[in-house]
Design an enzyme around this catalytic site. Structure first.
Site, PDB file in Angstrom:
ATOM      1  N   HIS A  62       0.864  -1.185   0.000  1.00 29.76           N
ATOM      2  CA  HIS A  62       0.000   0.000   0.000  1.00 29.76           C
ATOM      3  C   HIS A  62       0.899   1.233   0.000  1.00 29.76           C
ATOM      4  O   HIS A  62       1.554   1.518   0.997  1.00 29.76           O
ATOM      5  CB  HIS A  62      -0.902   0.013   1.236  1.00 29.76           C
ATOM      6  CG  HIS A  62      -1.832  -1.158   1.320  1.00 29.76           C
ATOM      7  ND1 HIS A  62      -3.078  -1.155   0.744  1.00 29.76           N
ATOM      8  CD2 HIS A  62      -1.683  -2.371   1.907  1.00 29.76           C
ATOM      9  CE1 HIS A  62      -3.675  -2.323   0.980  1.00 29.76           C
ATOM     10  NE2 HIS A  62      -2.841  -3.081   1.684  1.00 29.76           N
ATOM     11  N   ASN A  94      -6.801   0.327  -3.240  1.00 29.07           N
ATOM     12  CA  ASN A  94      -7.670   1.023  -2.289  1.00 29.07           C
ATOM     13  C   ASN A  94      -7.062   2.353  -1.841  1.00 29.07           C
ATOM     14  O   ASN A  94      -6.777   2.587  -0.673  1.00 29.07           O
ATOM     15  CB  ASN A  94      -8.017   0.136  -1.088  1.00 29.07           C
ATOM     16  CG  ASN A  94      -6.805  -0.431  -0.386  1.00 29.07           C
ATOM     17  OD1 ASN A  94      -5.730  -0.543  -0.956  1.00 29.07           O
ATOM     18  ND2 ASN A  94      -6.989  -0.820   0.864  1.00 29.07           N
ATOM     19  N   ASP A 152      -8.777  -5.595  -2.070  1.00 27.30           N
ATOM     20  CA  ASP A 152      -8.053  -5.711  -0.803  1.00 27.30           C
ATOM     21  C   ASP A 152      -8.470  -4.625   0.180  1.00 27.30           C
ATOM     22  O   ASP A 152      -8.649  -3.467  -0.181  1.00 27.30           O
ATOM     23  CB  ASP A 152      -6.550  -5.624  -1.024  1.00 27.30           C
ATOM     24  CG  ASP A 152      -5.796  -5.890   0.257  1.00 27.30           C
ATOM     25  OD1 ASP A 152      -5.915  -7.001   0.793  1.00 27.30           O
ATOM     26  OD2 ASP A 152      -5.123  -4.973   0.755  1.00 27.30           O
ATOM     27  N   HIS A 232      -2.817 -12.507   2.564  1.00 26.02           N
ATOM     28  CA  HIS A 232      -2.522 -12.552   4.009  1.00 26.02           C
ATOM     29  C   HIS A 232      -3.286 -13.647   4.789  1.00 26.02           C
ATOM     30  O   HIS A 232      -4.094 -13.357   5.669  1.00 26.02           O
ATOM     31  CB  HIS A 232      -2.740 -11.187   4.667  1.00 26.02           C
ATOM     32  CG  HIS A 232      -3.949 -10.428   4.230  1.00 26.02           C
ATOM     33  ND1 HIS A 232      -5.214 -10.955   4.181  1.00 26.02           N
ATOM     34  CD2 HIS A 232      -4.073  -9.128   3.830  1.00 26.02           C
ATOM     35  CE1 HIS A 232      -6.069 -10.034   3.779  1.00 26.02           C
ATOM     36  NE2 HIS A 232      -5.390  -8.911   3.557  1.00 26.02           N
ATOM     37  N   ASN A 278      -5.085  -6.196   9.945  1.00 25.97           N
ATOM     38  CA  ASN A 278      -6.205  -6.983   9.446  1.00 25.97           C
ATOM     39  C   ASN A 278      -5.733  -7.852   8.282  1.00 25.97           C
ATOM     40  O   ASN A 278      -5.294  -7.310   7.269  1.00 25.97           O
ATOM     41  CB  ASN A 278      -7.346  -6.066   8.983  1.00 25.97           C
ATOM     42  CG  ASN A 278      -8.606  -6.839   8.663  1.00 25.97           C
ATOM     43  OD1 ASN A 278      -8.799  -7.940   9.149  1.00 25.97           O
ATOM     44  ND2 ASN A 278      -9.459  -6.265   7.822  1.00 25.97           N
ATOM     45  N   ASP A 305       2.223  -6.914   2.930  1.00 28.41           N
ATOM     46  CA  ASP A 305       1.049  -6.087   3.261  1.00 28.41           C
ATOM     47  C   ASP A 305       1.518  -4.781   3.910  1.00 28.41           C
ATOM     48  O   ASP A 305       0.958  -4.319   4.915  1.00 28.41           O
ATOM     49  CB  ASP A 305       0.083  -6.836   4.174  1.00 28.41           C
ATOM     50  CG  ASP A 305      -1.287  -6.164   4.277  1.00 28.41           C
ATOM     51  OD1 ASP A 305      -1.513  -5.165   3.559  1.00 28.41           O
ATOM     52  OD2 ASP A 305      -2.122  -6.625   5.076  1.00 28.41           O
ATOM     53  N   HIS A 309       0.954   4.073   8.295  1.00 29.25           N
ATOM     54  CA  HIS A 309       0.030   5.026   8.909  1.00 29.25           C
ATOM     55  C   HIS A 309       0.842   6.063   9.679  1.00 29.25           C
ATOM     56  O   HIS A 309       2.008   5.831  10.026  1.00 29.25           O
ATOM     57  CB  HIS A 309      -0.934   4.328   9.871  1.00 29.25           C
ATOM     58  CG  HIS A 309      -1.894   3.396   9.205  1.00 29.25           C
ATOM     59  ND1 HIS A 309      -2.886   3.825   8.364  1.00 29.25           N
ATOM     60  CD2 HIS A 309      -1.999   2.045   9.253  1.00 29.25           C
ATOM     61  CE1 HIS A 309      -3.576   2.779   7.914  1.00 29.25           C
ATOM     62  NE2 HIS A 309      -3.055   1.692   8.441  1.00 29.25           N
ATOM     63  N   GLY A 324      -2.953  -2.124  10.326  1.00 27.17           N
ATOM     64  CA  GLY A 324      -1.820  -2.194   9.418  1.00 27.17           C
ATOM     65  C   GLY A 324      -0.492  -1.832  10.037  1.00 27.17           C
ATOM     66  O   GLY A 324      -0.407  -1.019  10.953  1.00 27.17           O
TER      67      GLY A 324
END
EC number: 3.5.2.3
Length: 431
Positions: A62, A94, A152, A232, A278, A305, A309, A324
């Site tokens: 991400h 996403n 995802d 995952h 998650n 993954d 943040h 995350g």
């Protein structure tokens, strides 16, 4: 492009056997690999006996841009990838706007190409806005350049939506990647339901949320013939289902993240959002099943993954913080230290799950899968001889929400090359 000669590298020549080799890079390719190379080169790098591998591949990252640039950008995310030894990544859709139509996809591909220093392939969403009601025009998205399809971050709640998406993906020869999670079984849980959640007084999420939706998907995958990939994996039941499905001939591959291999909910002893992700960390029994599944080939690959943040977001505690953790800068190092160096896994198997299996499953023909003449010069050099303590101040990512800060590891990345261009150099590797 300059000709590069890497001297005194150690190259994998067996399950764990390393041999000293020189490697010559010319015009984006590996030109020669030999015990000694004496030709002149524009740049000569002394690897000092570091481990040279084909660049790692992460099929689940991400990078947050557009929409969430305070967390990560394509610039910072790709720099983090290079620092971790990754030369190819697959970026999730996403973001905001969601990559769910050809126009947005083309904009995303242009951004990745402009700002990325590693190879970035782009996922497109299965459905508009990541809902579970209607399937996107997957034909148009494939034609526009989507590497594969996924929602995802959200499970596809409607079986018919998944069925139609799988039929379309099968027709297109594309992989469909599933975040398996039945929302009706979550009940507001912020960690795995069980003794650890009870002890902390935190709401737990039933792990049947994962395995029940996975069972549904595997039946549909068998009916459609799609290339189905499970993101995952986190539970023992999921590992068992995938093992059975493979024996039944379902075209299924699966990934596991480093944090699910190295951590479990028994290690959550306080309200610590650095341990919130998650799917959540599961029980020690689940973690043991994941390791066994990775060792026996039921689980095909490791994917980080990588989910950055801000510090302020993660400071809100388990109830309010987003899910995350970051991972792309520490994954190889952690797994080398805890699995290869400890004798649990061979180095060859680690290379398979972090390079060769991802390349095969997603048909990544532009990625190197071995250190050999004729391969793309996608390479990473790792110091496996000296320990290093992970620090929150060292990350190239904009974020440092890692549960592994303070852990001692081996395998720090010394240099990374993409198509023969050096995109990362630690201090000891700089010319």
């Amino acid at each position: 492009m300059p000709t590069i000669l890497i001297k005194n590298a150690r190259v994998l020549a067996g399950e764990n056997r390393l041999i000293k080799q020189d490697v010559l890079i010319k015009n984006t390719y590996i030109k020669q690999v030999a015990d000694t190379i004496t030709v002149s080169a524009d740049q000569v790098i002394d690897a000092e006996n570091a481990l040279l591998l084909p660049g790692l591949i992460d099929v689940h990252v991400h990078f947050r841009e557009p929409g969430f640039a305070e967390k990560e950008t394509v610039v910072s995310g790709s720099k983090a990838a290079a620092r971790g030894g990754f030369t190819t990544v697959l970026a999730m859709p996403n973001v905001n706007p969601v990559v769910d139509n050809p126009d947005v996809l083309r904009q995303m591909l242009a951004l990745n190409q402009r700002d990325g220093i590693v190879k970035i392939h782009q996922y497109a969403a299965i459905s508009a806005g990541l809902d579970s009601d209607h399937v996107d025009d997957l034909d148009a998205l494939a034609q526009a350049g989507a590497v594969a399809f996924t929602n995802d971050g959200k499970g596809v709640q409607t079986a018919d939506t998944m069925y139609e998406a799988m039929k379309a993906a099968a027709r297109l020869g594309k992989v469909l990647v599933a975040h398996v999670e039945d929302d009706s079984l979550i009940h507001g849980g912020v960690m795995n339901a069980g003794p650890a959640a009870d002890a902390l007084g935190l709401p737990g999420a039933n792990k049947l949320s994962e395995s029940s939706q996975l069972a549904r998907d595997l039946v549909i995958a068998q009916a459609t013939g799609v290339r189905y990939h499970v993101a995952h994996v986190s539970t023992a039941e999921s590992v068992a289902l995938i093992r059975i499905a493979k024996k039944e001939g379902v075209h299924v591959t699966a990934e596991v993240s480093p944090h699910h291999l190295l951590l479990d909910d028994g290690m959550i002893t306080k309200d610590d959002a650095m341990m919130k992700m998650n799917p959540p960390l599961r029980s020690p029994h689940d973690r043991a099943a994941l390791i066994a599944g990775l060792l026996d080939g039921t689980i095909d690959m490791v994917a980080t993954d990588h989910a950055p943040h801000t510090a302020a977001e993660k400071a809100q505690g388990m109830l309010k913080a987003p899910n995350g953790v970051t991972g792309i800068e520490t994954s190889f190092q952690l797994l080398y230290t805890h699995f290869v160096k400890s004798g649990v896994m061979s180095l060859r198997r680690l290379l398979q799950v972090m390079n060769q299996a991802p390349a095969a499953a997603f048909s990544l023909s532009d990625a190197a899968v071995k250190v050999a003449a004729g391969q793309k010069a996608d390479l990473a050099l790792f110091d496996i001889d000296h320990p290093h303590v992970i620090s929150k101040d060292e990350f190239a990512s904009k974020a440092s929400n890692s549960p592994f800060i303070g852990w001692e590891i081996y395998g720090q990345t010394q240099a990374t090359w993409v198509n023969g261009r050096q995109v990362y150099a630690a201090e000891r590797s700089q010319a």
